[in-house]
Structures are given as structure tokens and as C-alpha cells.
Design a protein around this motif. Structure first.
Motif, PDB file in Angstrom:
ATOM      1  N   GLY A  23      80.156  63.675  48.174  1.00 28.94           N
ATOM      2  CA  GLY A  23      79.414  65.167  48.196  1.00 28.94           C
ATOM      3  C   GLY A  23      80.200  66.177  47.960  1.00 28.94           C
ATOM      4  N   ALA A  24      81.386  65.995  47.589  1.00 30.24           N
ATOM      5  CA  ALA A  24      82.333  67.136  46.872  1.00 30.24           C
ATOM      6  C   ALA A  24      81.721  67.580  45.524  1.00 30.24           C
ATOM      7  N   ASP A  25      82.072  68.689  45.367  1.00 28.67           N
ATOM      8  CA  ASP A  25      82.009  69.408  44.011  1.00 28.67           C
ATOM      9  C   ASP A  25      83.252  69.223  43.181  1.00 28.67           C
ATOM     10  N   ILE A  26      83.075  68.125  42.270  1.00 26.38           N
ATOM     11  CA  ILE A  26      84.209  67.362  41.625  1.00 26.38           C
ATOM     12  C   ILE A  26      84.305  67.881  40.125  1.00 26.38           C
ATOM     13  N   VAL A  27      85.325  68.143  39.676  1.00 26.54           N
ATOM     14  CA  VAL A  27      85.566  68.195  38.195  1.00 26.54           C
ATOM     15  C   VAL A  27      86.819  67.015  37.755  1.00 26.54           C
ATOM     16  N   LEU A 165      85.375  62.072  53.239  1.00 31.11           N
ATOM     17  CA  LEU A 165      84.800  62.194  52.070  1.00 31.11           C
ATOM     18  C   LEU A 165      84.866  60.791  51.353  1.00 31.11           C
ATOM     19  N   LEU A 166      86.196  60.543  51.255  1.00 28.56           N
ATOM     20  CA  LEU A 166      86.315  59.054  50.470  1.00 28.56           C
ATOM     21  C   LEU A 166      85.642  58.084  51.059  1.00 28.56           C
ATOM     22  N   THR A 167      85.692  57.854  52.283  1.00 32.91           N
ATOM     23  CA  THR A 167      84.817  56.938  53.052  1.00 32.91           C
ATOM     24  C   THR A 167      83.505  56.895  52.693  1.00 32.91           C
ATOM     25  N   GLN A 168      82.799  57.961  53.116  1.00 33.05           N
ATOM     26  CA  GLN A 168      81.393  58.393  52.633  1.00 33.05           C
ATOM     27  C   GLN A 168      81.176  57.953  51.265  1.00 33.05           C
ATOM     28  N   GLY A 169      82.151  58.243  50.486  1.00 30.07           N
ATOM     29  CA  GLY A 169      81.799  57.788  48.755  1.00 30.07           C
ATOM     30  C   GLY A 169      82.212  56.544  48.593  1.00 30.07           C
ATOM     31  N   GLU A 170      82.283  55.486  49.316  1.00 28.02           N
ATOM     32  CA  GLU A 170      82.467  53.987  49.288  1.00 28.02           C
ATOM     33  C   GLU A 170      83.845  53.607  48.752  1.00 28.02           C
ATOM     34  N   LEU A 171      84.986  54.465  49.243  1.00 30.58           N
ATOM     35  CA  LEU A 171      86.468  53.902  49.047  1.00 30.58           C
ATOM     36  C   LEU A 171      86.835  54.244  50.602  1.00 30.58           C
ATOM     37  N   ALA A 172      87.183  53.141  51.306  1.00 31.98           N
ATOM     38  CA  ALA A 172      87.448  53.306  52.543  1.00 31.98           C
ATOM     39  C   ALA A 172      88.950  53.976  52.695  1.00 31.98           C
ATOM     40  N   ALA A 173      89.018  54.991  53.468  1.00 30.82           N
ATOM     41  CA  ALA A 173      90.067  55.753  53.645  1.00 30.82           C
ATOM     42  C   ALA A 173      90.365  56.120  54.963  1.00 30.82           C
TER      43      ALA A 173
END
Length: 308
Positions: A23-27, A165-173
């Protein structure tokens, strides 16, 4: 959270994708024109064991980056950190945090030269990732991420927010207060496996098939453990030995970054990995002969590739 990933190679793209999913705004920020163009034209293509996806993440050159940013995730080569951060100084505001997941030791000090130490985070990744072409990344293998404030003045809550944020994005942190144990453990692992892959021009599966390399792996890890303990960082030695076994099995075909660099004729990060451990050990009167041999031989390989 507005996040720039500085250094959109294999690992930078993998983490940019996770933060985008979270859900972050990424560039993505890079200097490879072909890579940038491919991402902007077709989206970032990420192949994982679960399938392949295309993600609409923008990619820009450093001078095109707009600020201010909440977070910059630094994934450049260690020897390019200062130059890369200087190139996006215009987008770093008074509240911008910097997070390094780079290889080796000493990265937090480099970042603290660009923002207040309270806004520096440090971490490690145990995930494999390969850049297979412009705009295309592959990550086959399991792993995780640990991160935390690099200095006592930092805010642990921000580290926890990034980990979520990373965990929610499917990279466990996870936000881990014992982050320096994790950093040293990863450095010891890299100082062992990366040079052996680079010098043999083979992936970890090859190393696992020969007793000659297995014996060197065990001995080099033990040297690194001794160096860490002498410097007051009480790493779990068995966990590092276990990680090398995961590397030669689950990540058997992964091309370590140092191997990729040697094959491409590029400078490696061996100074920040092996060199930093050897020098830290020497400062405490601890000998690390095998790790130093790895360091010196990779430096010779760099000199040969540079035509020196």
C-alpha cells in the motif's frame, strides 16, 4: 508512505514490489535507461514461485525524483552509496528516513552522513532475487527481512511500520532490536558464500556437491563467528551454518551478487563484506586467514577484469 527505492536492481525491484503491494506509494530510482524504459512501458515483471505478475510502479532517474519522501530504501552497491544519495538530495526532506538493506558492515555510518542518525534504519534480507532482463526480475526461494533503528536515538515505531508494510506486501519482515547480530550474521554468510561462487564461477549447488568447498564454508563461517564475538556481537553460529545449507539446497541455482559482478566485469562489494570483517577481527587480535584469502583473491579478480 511515500517511498523511493534507490537502486532498482534485482533486490530493489523485489522490495519495491512488496511495498507497492503493501500500500505504499513507490517509485523506483535507477540509472539504467533500458531498465527504466521497460518498467514504465510494461510494468515491473516479477516472477515468483507463486506465479508471475506485472506491477504498475513508476521508474525514474535520480534527477527526476520528486520529494519530499518519507523513506528511501537504499539498494545501491556499497561503494556507490554516497554518490547515489547525493544525486537525490533534493528529494530528501527533514523527515525522510533512510533504510539500508545493503550487504556488508558499516552501511549505517554512510547513511548517517546524509540525514540525522535518528532517521537511519539498518536491516538484512535473506531473500534471493535475480535480474533476468530489462524490467524483469525472478525470485525463487524463501527468506525474510529484519530491520531496526541503526542508532539509539531512532524511533522503533517507524521500523515497525516499515516491517508491517513489507509483511502486508508478502515479504515477511520484523523489527528486531538485535539487528546488529542479524547484520553480522548476514555479512559472515556473504563473506563465505559469495567469494566462493565468484571465484569458481558457480552457484551454491555446485559448492554443496564438493567436500573441498564444504570444508572451506565451515571454516570460513567459524572465522566470522569468532570475529563477531570478539567485537561484542554475539551471533548464533549454528544459525549461520544452517543458512549455508539452505543456500546450497533451496537456493542452489541462485547467482550471488558477487558472482554476477565478476561475470559482468564489475567491481564487487568484497571490501564491505570480507574486508570489513577481516579488519574488525584484526582490530581485536583475531585471525581470519581464510576470509582474508577470499578477500585478496576477489580483489585480484577485480584487477584482472579491469586490465590492471
Amino acid at each position: 508512505m511515500r517511498v523511493a527505492v534507490l537502486g532498482a536492481g534485482a533486490m530493489g525491484c523485489l522490495y519495491g514490489a512488496a511495498l507497492h503491494r503493501g500500500g505504499a506509494d513507490i517509485v523506483l530510482v535507477d540509472v539504467n535507461a533500458e531498465h527504466i524504459a521497460a518498467i514504465n512501458a510494461r510494468g515491473l515483471e516479477l516472477e515468483r514461485r507463486s506465479g508471475t505478475e506485472r506491477l504498475p510502479i513508476p521508474a525514474v532517474r535520480p534527477e527526476e525524483l520528486e520529494g519530499p519522501l518519507d523513506l528511501v530504501l537504499v539498494f545501491t552497491k556499497t561503494f556507490m552509496t554516497d554518490t547515489a544519495l547525493a544525486g537525490i538530495a533534493h528529494a530528501i526532506g527533514p523527515a525522510t528516513h533512510l533504510l539500508t538493506l545493503q550487504n556488508g558492515l558499516g552501511n549505517e555510518a554512510r547513511l548517517a552522513a546524509h540525514v540525522d542518525a535518528a532517521r537511519v534504519l539498518i536491516g538484512i534480507s535473506s531473500l534471493p532475487s535475480d535480474l533476468v532482463g530489462p524490467g524483469r526480475v525472478r525470485s525463487h526461494g524463501e527468506g525474510g527481512t529484519k530491520l531496526y533503528s541503526a542508532f539509539p536515538s531512532g524511533d522503533p515505531a517507524f521500523a515497525e511500520q516499515v516491517a508491517a508494510l513489507l509483511t502486508q506486501g508478502e515479504l515477511a519482515a520484523s523489527a528486531d532490536p538485535a539487528i546488529y547480530e542479524a547484520v553480522w550474521s548476514k555479512a559472515i554468510f556473504n563473506a563465505t558464500m559469495n567469494p566462493l561462487c565468484a571465484l569458481t564461477l558457480r552457484t551454491p549447488g555446485f559448492l554443496g556437491a564438493h567436500e573441498e568447498s564444504l570444508a572451506m564454508i565451515r571454516a570460513a563461517v567459524d572465522e566470522g563467528i569468532a570475529a563477531a564475538h570478539a567485537n561484542g556481537v554475539m551471533v548464533d553460529g549454528q544459525a549461520i551454518h544452517d543458512l549455508t545449507r539452505v543456500s546450497i539446497t533451496d537456493h542452489a541455482d541462485h547467482e550471488a551478487s558477487m558472482l554476477q559482478d565478476v561475470k559482468a566485469g564489475r567491481r564487487t562489494e568484497v571490501d564491505a563484506i570480507n574486508g570489513a570483517i577481516v579488519e574488525a577481527a584484526r582490530g581485536k587480535g583475531v585471525a581470519t586467514p581464510l576470509l582474508e584469502i577470499f578477500w585478496r583473491f576477489v580483489k585480484l579478480e577485480e584487477a584482472k577484469l579491469a586490465g590492471e
